[in-house]
Design a protein around this motif. Structure first.
Motif, PDB file in Angstrom:
ATOM      1  N   ALA A  26      31.268  29.287  39.528  1.00  0.00           N
ATOM      2  CA  ALA A  26      32.335  28.438  40.063  1.00  0.00           C
ATOM      3  C   ALA A  26      33.633  29.233  40.201  1.00  0.00           C
ATOM      4  O   ALA A  26      34.403  29.018  41.155  1.00  0.00           O
ATOM      5  CB  ALA A  26      32.547  27.236  39.159  1.00  0.00           C
ATOM      6  N   SER A  27      33.861  30.157  39.281  1.00  0.00           N
ATOM      7  CA  SER A  27      35.085  30.972  39.362  1.00  0.00           C
ATOM      8  C   SER A  27      35.032  31.897  40.571  1.00  0.00           C
ATOM      9  O   SER A  27      36.046  32.119  41.241  1.00  0.00           O
ATOM     10  CB  SER A  27      35.239  31.806  38.087  1.00  0.00           C
ATOM     11  N   VAL A  28      33.853  32.457  40.843  1.00  0.00           N
ATOM     12  CA  VAL A  28      33.723  33.309  42.029  1.00  0.00           C
ATOM     13  C   VAL A  28      33.950  32.473  43.284  1.00  0.00           C
ATOM     14  O   VAL A  28      34.661  32.895  44.207  1.00  0.00           O
ATOM     15  CB  VAL A  28      32.324  33.981  42.076  1.00  0.00           C
ATOM     16  N   ALA A  29      33.378  31.279  43.312  1.00  0.00           N
ATOM     17  CA  ALA A  29      33.576  30.404  44.475  1.00  0.00           C
ATOM     18  C   ALA A  29      35.058  30.096  44.653  1.00  0.00           C
ATOM     19  O   ALA A  29      35.576  30.100  45.781  1.00  0.00           O
ATOM     20  CB  ALA A  29      32.772  29.125  44.302  1.00  0.00           C
ATOM     21  N   SER A  30      35.743  29.853  43.547  1.00  0.00           N
ATOM     22  CA  SER A  30      37.174  29.578  43.606  1.00  0.00           C
ATOM     23  C   SER A  30      37.938  30.788  44.129  1.00  0.00           C
ATOM     24  O   SER A  30      38.879  30.666  44.916  1.00  0.00           O
ATOM     25  CB  SER A  30      37.669  29.187  42.215  1.00  0.00           C
ATOM     26  N   LEU A  31      37.499  31.966  43.692  1.00  0.00           N
ATOM     27  CA  LEU A  31      38.119  33.211  44.157  1.00  0.00           C
ATOM     28  C   LEU A  31      37.932  33.373  45.672  1.00  0.00           C
ATOM     29  O   LEU A  31      38.867  33.722  46.402  1.00  0.00           O
ATOM     30  CB  LEU A  31      37.450  34.373  43.425  1.00  0.00           C
ATOM     31  N   LEU A  32      36.727  33.095  46.132  1.00  0.00           N
ATOM     32  CA  LEU A  32      36.430  33.253  47.557  1.00  0.00           C
ATOM     33  C   LEU A  32      37.170  32.219  48.400  1.00  0.00           C
ATOM     34  O   LEU A  32      37.454  32.460  49.576  1.00  0.00           O
ATOM     35  CB  LEU A  32      34.918  33.140  47.789  1.00  0.00           C
ATOM     36  N   VAL A  34      40.145  31.388  48.302  1.00  0.00           N
ATOM     37  CA  VAL A  34      41.495  31.806  48.676  1.00  0.00           C
ATOM     38  C   VAL A  34      41.457  33.039  49.583  1.00  0.00           C
ATOM     39  O   VAL A  34      42.488  33.635  49.881  1.00  0.00           O
ATOM     40  CB  VAL A  34      42.373  32.098  47.437  1.00  0.00           C
ATOM     41  N   CYS A  35      40.264  33.429  50.013  1.00  0.00           N
ATOM     42  CA  CYS A  35      40.126  34.578  50.921  1.00  0.00           C
ATOM     43  C   CYS A  35      40.006  34.091  52.367  1.00  0.00           C
ATOM     44  O   CYS A  35      39.721  32.927  52.633  1.00  0.00           O
ATOM     45  CB  CYS A  35      38.874  35.382  50.574  1.00  0.00           C
ATOM     46  N   ASP A  36      40.221  35.015  53.284  1.00  0.00           N
ATOM     47  CA  ASP A  36      40.020  34.728  54.708  1.00  0.00           C
ATOM     48  C   ASP A  36      38.624  35.213  55.092  1.00  0.00           C
ATOM     49  O   ASP A  36      38.335  36.409  55.030  1.00  0.00           O
ATOM     50  CB  ASP A  36      41.068  35.453  55.549  1.00  0.00           C
ATOM     51  N   VAL A  37      37.782  34.282  55.493  1.00  0.00           N
ATOM     52  CA  VAL A  37      36.399  34.604  55.820  1.00  0.00           C
ATOM     53  C   VAL A  37      36.264  34.878  57.315  1.00  0.00           C
ATOM     54  O   VAL A  37      36.830  34.161  58.139  1.00  0.00           O
ATOM     55  CB  VAL A  37      35.457  33.454  55.403  1.00  0.00           C
ATOM     56  N   SER A  38      35.557  35.946  57.651  1.00  0.00           N
ATOM     57  CA  SER A  38      35.354  36.260  59.066  1.00  0.00           C
ATOM     58  C   SER A  38      33.990  36.904  59.269  1.00  0.00           C
ATOM     59  O   SER A  38      33.376  37.403  58.319  1.00  0.00           O
ATOM     60  CB  SER A  38      36.458  37.201  59.577  1.00  0.00           C
ATOM     61  N   VAL A 109      29.164  38.788  57.228  1.00  0.00           N
ATOM     62  CA  VAL A 109      30.268  37.884  56.914  1.00  0.00           C
ATOM     63  C   VAL A 109      31.013  38.468  55.720  1.00  0.00           C
ATOM     64  O   VAL A 109      30.388  38.821  54.705  1.00  0.00           O
ATOM     65  CB  VAL A 109      29.769  36.459  56.585  1.00  0.00           C
ATOM     66  N   VAL A 110      32.322  38.589  55.853  1.00  0.00           N
ATOM     67  CA  VAL A 110      33.146  39.126  54.765  1.00  0.00           C
ATOM     68  C   VAL A 110      34.271  38.158  54.439  1.00  0.00           C
ATOM     69  O   VAL A 110      34.734  37.398  55.295  1.00  0.00           O
ATOM     70  CB  VAL A 110      33.759  40.505  55.125  1.00  0.00           C
ATOM     71  N   ALA A 111      34.685  38.182  53.170  1.00  0.00           N
ATOM     72  CA  ALA A 111      35.855  37.425  52.728  1.00  0.00           C
ATOM     73  C   ALA A 111      36.925  38.434  52.362  1.00  0.00           C
ATOM     74  O   ALA A 111      36.688  39.313  51.535  1.00  0.00           O
ATOM     75  CB  ALA A 111      35.506  36.550  51.529  1.00  0.00           C
ATOM     76  N   ALA A 112      38.075  38.329  53.003  1.00  0.00           N
ATOM     77  CA  ALA A 112      39.142  39.325  52.834  1.00  0.00           C
ATOM     78  C   ALA A 112      40.235  38.788  51.916  1.00  0.00           C
ATOM     79  O   ALA A 112      40.662  37.634  52.060  1.00  0.00           O
ATOM     80  CB  ALA A 112      39.725  39.682  54.189  1.00  0.00           C
ATOM     81  N   ARG A 117      47.804  38.994  47.165  1.00  0.00           N
ATOM     82  CA  ARG A 117      46.988  38.052  46.408  1.00  0.00           C
ATOM     83  C   ARG A 117      46.124  38.792  45.383  1.00  0.00           C
ATOM     84  O   ARG A 117      45.950  38.352  44.255  1.00  0.00           O
ATOM     85  CB  ARG A 117      46.107  37.233  47.357  1.00  0.00           C
ATOM     86  N   PHE A 118      45.583  39.934  45.819  1.00  0.00           N
ATOM     87  CA  PHE A 118      44.743  40.729  44.918  1.00  0.00           C
ATOM     88  C   PHE A 118      45.526  41.142  43.677  1.00  0.00           C
ATOM     89  O   PHE A 118      45.059  40.980  42.545  1.00  0.00           O
ATOM     90  CB  PHE A 118      44.234  41.965  45.670  1.00  0.00           C
ATOM     91  N   GLN A 119      46.716  41.662  43.899  1.00  0.00           N
ATOM     92  CA  GLN A 119      47.484  42.170  42.759  1.00  0.00           C
ATOM     93  C   GLN A 119      47.945  41.055  41.832  1.00  0.00           C
ATOM     94  O   GLN A 119      48.054  41.249  40.624  1.00  0.00           O
ATOM     95  CB  GLN A 119      48.653  43.015  43.255  1.00  0.00           C
ATOM     96  N   ALA A 120      48.197  39.888  42.407  1.00  0.00           N
ATOM     97  CA  ALA A 120      48.587  38.760  41.563  1.00  0.00           C
ATOM     98  C   ALA A 120      47.394  38.284  40.734  1.00  0.00           C
ATOM     99  O   ALA A 120      47.528  38.013  39.532  1.00  0.00           O
ATOM    100  CB  ALA A 120      49.116  37.619  42.430  1.00  0.00           C
ATOM    101  N   LEU A 121      46.231  38.212  41.363  1.00  0.00           N
ATOM    102  CA  LEU A 121      45.058  37.676  40.672  1.00  0.00           C
ATOM    103  C   LEU A 121      44.489  38.644  39.649  1.00  0.00           C
ATOM    104  O   LEU A 121      44.037  38.235  38.580  1.00  0.00           O
ATOM    105  CB  LEU A 121      43.968  37.315  41.685  1.00  0.00           C
TER     106      LEU A 121
END
Lengths: 184, 205
Positions: A26-32, A34-38, A109-112, A117-121
């Motif tokens: 669930a934490s990984v899903a939460s992390l993803l 907040v990413c931009d998926v393309s 498919v990637v999540a960016a 955001r990376f440095q804050a998290l």
């Protein structure tokens, strides 16, 4: 266009591959989330060696080819990464340029995640920060173990193998220098 | 080692370590509570290569250790371990089944034993977060160093073994898809170390 994804299922795949505890899915899903998926098409370049890196990526589906250029311009195919995995994180961890070029092999498919955001998290408490750090350490630990194992195999060649020129000796010294950083 | 005989002394020793210098004292005290302390004599194994990877890592507080790797009949000393460094972190984060090296003490040592459960049960523990951030930086340096050395050796090998045909255009500027891959020379029957490294670098997956 952003693909529609089942982030919980993808989170579970990351959890399994990186041997995280059950609650981490669930934490990984939460992390993803907040990413931009393309989506990437076959042959599309995600990022290029030597450019400055501002984004880390989670490969959610598909495969990515990793390549570098040598001193005379040859393209060296280093590895193929399969989902689920992380890539492009090194530039954000140590502020260094991209060390390789990453190109889609087939549709991906990637999540960016951008640098801010990376440095804050990554320095944050809470489940998202925790799971991001562990994914990063696990990914780098695997990369390092694989590389060190291959180097070790090379510096301990078969008994009948001739170590007969300066290049070989220098290679051993350099490899031994790398291994100075190893902590089991 | 008498100065590391009490929880307070352990906490003080932890606070002196660079990665934990800015962590609040109460968080350090909590770290001492959720971990344990291991004491080793000289030439004692902390763990051995090939053992089941287990579920703990060690943060060296005092003394000295060395990392050794056996390849065939030989055992290579890879590096010394100094206070503030972590050994066996793969047990906390990676999923490998066995230890990839042996760690022996080279002087009497005191280490904080960090169980995997501490990480999972205390995700917000400031001292553990600081140690994880320290590990991230350390591993990034090791990986960069590995990449650079591999590239260096491959470049040397290419210059040493043969002068290959160069791409027609400026290689650094050309897009990857447009750069033709020159035909590689036939590999010799017996390959030098550098040649084998080059082949590995070209074909690793």
């Amino acid at each position: 266009m952003s693909p529609i994804l089942d982030l919980v299922t993808i989170g579970e795949r990351f959890r399994t591959v990186y041997a995280l505890p059950p609650a981490a899915a669930a934490s990984v899903a939460s992390l993803l989330s907040v990413c931009d998926v393309s989506s990437l098409e076959d042959g599309e370049v995600l990022f290029t060696e030597r450019e400055q890196g501002f984004t880390a990526y989670f490969l959610l589906s598909g495969k990515i080819g990793v390549s570098r250029r040598d001193a005379v311009g040859y393209v060296l195919d280093i590895s193929t990464l399969s989902a689920p995995t992380l890539l492009g994180h090194m530039s954000l961890v140590d502020d260094s340029p991209r060390s390789a070029t990453c190109t889609a092999i087939g549709p991906c498919v990637v999540a960016a995640m951008d640098r801010a955001r990376f440095q804050a998290l990554v320095a944050a408490d809470g489940p998202r920060g925790s799971v991001l750090r562990r994914l990063l350490i696990a990914a780098m630990s695997e990369q390092l173990a694989g590389a060190n194992g291959r180097i070790l195999a090379l510096i301990d060649p078969p008994p009948d193998f001739p170590a007969d020129d300066e290049t070989t000796e220098h290679g051993i010294e350099e490899a031994a220098h790398v291994l100075d950083g190893w902590k089991g | 080692m008498s100065d590391l005989d009490s929880p307070g002394a352990i906490a003080a020793a932890l606070h002196r370590l660079e990665p934990l210098r800015d962590v609040p004292a109460d968080a350090i005290a909590e770290l001492v509570q959720i971990t344990s302390v291991a004491r080793f004599g000289v030439n004692e194994a902390v763990f051995r290569q090939g053992e089941a990877v287990g579920s703990v890592a060690w943060l060296l507080l005092s003394g000295r250790m060395s990392v050794r790797v056996a390849t065939g009949p030989q055992q290579r000393i890879m590096t010394d371990v100094w206070p503030g460094e972590i050994v066996g972190e793969a047990a906390l984060y990676a999923k490998g089944p066995t230890r990839s090296a042996t760690v022996l003490t080279t002087a009497p040592a005191v280490a904080l034993t960090i169980p995997r459960s501490a990480l999972f049960d205390h995700p917000d523990q400031p001292a553990l977060i600081a140690l994880e951030m320290h590990l991230l930086e350390t591993m990034a340096k090791r990986l960069r160093s590995t990449n650079n050395v591999l590239q260096c050796v491959v470049n040397e090998q290419r210059a040493h073994v043969a002068e290959p045909p160069r791409p027609a255009s400026s290689p650094a500027d050309a897009p990857r898809a447009a750069a033709p891959r020159p035909a590689r020379p036939e590999p010799p029957e017996r390959l030098s170390l550098a040649q084998r490294l080059a082949r590995w670098f070209d074909t690793a997956d």
